[in-house]
Design an enzyme around this catalytic site. Structure first.
Site, PDB file in Angstrom:
ATOM      1  N   ASP A  96      -6.367   0.656   0.046  1.00 41.03           N
ATOM      2  CA  ASP A  96      -7.136   1.300   1.434  1.00 41.03           C
ATOM      3  C   ASP A  96      -7.618   1.443   1.602  1.00 41.03           C
ATOM      4  OD1 ASP A  96      -8.096   3.571   0.208  1.00 41.03           O
ATOM      5  OD2 ASP A  96      -7.792   4.475   0.928  1.00 41.03           O
ATOM      6  N   LYS A 137       0.583  -0.969  -0.380  1.00 45.59           N
ATOM      7  CA  LYS A 137      -0.507   0.470  -0.084  1.00 45.59           C
ATOM      8  C   LYS A 137       0.599   0.855   0.039  1.00 45.59           C
ATOM      9  CE  LYS A 137      -2.493   1.752   3.580  1.00 45.59           C
ATOM     10  NZ  LYS A 137      -3.515   1.657   4.667  1.00 45.59           N
TER      11      LYS A 137
END
Length: 236
Positions: free
Chosen positions: A143, A125
């Site tokens: 996310d 991420k």
């Protein structure tokens, strides 16, 4: 929904979000500094971006660059980042990541997924966030907003929560150069409209493109039709 249909729908969603949020702005206020985004990305785990922005004003005032952070006192770093939660491991990660950046890369952030994943506390991420924002490379940041909303939109089953699997699904569906900005827009959309507990479906700019909304509208109509038929039969 077939894959080509998903690609077409996602392209329409991308275009619609561009109209609603013309400026694809990262919620983390890193002022264009790659090192700051590296630090803030790590601090944002299980913490709001708003809180990270507040905490980092003090953090960057005391440690203005990677070299200063690399030489920083761990206990002092912990005290500053404590409001972000998980502060001990986060403090150690951002200090050690700063040391790696200075010692191995001369302060210049590397631009490959493989290299970024060697930094303490950096997963896919954060690496994608850096690749997209700093280097403008194709990237999808999975996310919580992205995972929740793209599931509702019908890009994959809503029960799917694996970030890496979702990243692969979305990467195959979205135009590469749109991925990073799309994810920024999804964050704003998720905060303002498609919230976790009480999404504002009435007036939502993506309502006609949302699979969850379509299903729920169809279900509500079926219930309404059943009640109508029952009422009609009782009056006969």
């Amino acid at each position: 929904m077939r894959r080509d249909e998903k690609k077409e729908r996602l392209a329409a969603i991308v275009a619609r979000l561009k109209e609603v949020y013309p400026d694809a702005v990262c919620a983390l206020e890193y002022e264009g500094d790659p090192w700051r985004l590296l630090v803030m990305g790590r601090l944002s785990a299980q913490c709001t971006d708003a809180r990270v922005n507040i905490v980092c004003k003090e953090l960057f005032a005391k440690y203005p660059d990677a070299a200063a952070m690399a030489a920083g006192n761990l206990a002092e770093i912990e005290e500053i980042v404590k409001p972000c939660g998980l502060y001990r491991v986060k403090a150690e990660n951002i200090r050690d990541a700063s040391r790696l950046l200075v010692d191995e890369y001369g302060g210049n952030l590397p631009d490959t997924m493989e290299a970024l994943l060697t930094f303490p506390g950096v997963g896919r991420k954060i690496a994608n966030l850096l690749l997209g924002d700093v280097f403008r490379k194709p990237a999808v940041v999975c996310d919580t907003h992205c995972i929740r909303i793209c599931g509702r939109l019908g890009m994959y089953p809503e029960k799917e929560k694996n970030p890496e699997k979702i990243e692969k699904i979305l990467t195959a569906l979205i135009v590469p150069e749109e991925g990073s900005d799309f994810c920024h827009r999804i964050v704003w959309f998720g905060r303002e409209i498609c919230t976790a507990r009480a999404p504002k479906c009435d007036g939502c700019p993506l309502a006609d493109l949302c699979e969850k909304h379509r299903r729920e509208s169809a279900a509500d109509k079926a219930v309404g039709d059943t009640k109508k038929r029952k009422a009609e039969s009782e009056t006969k």
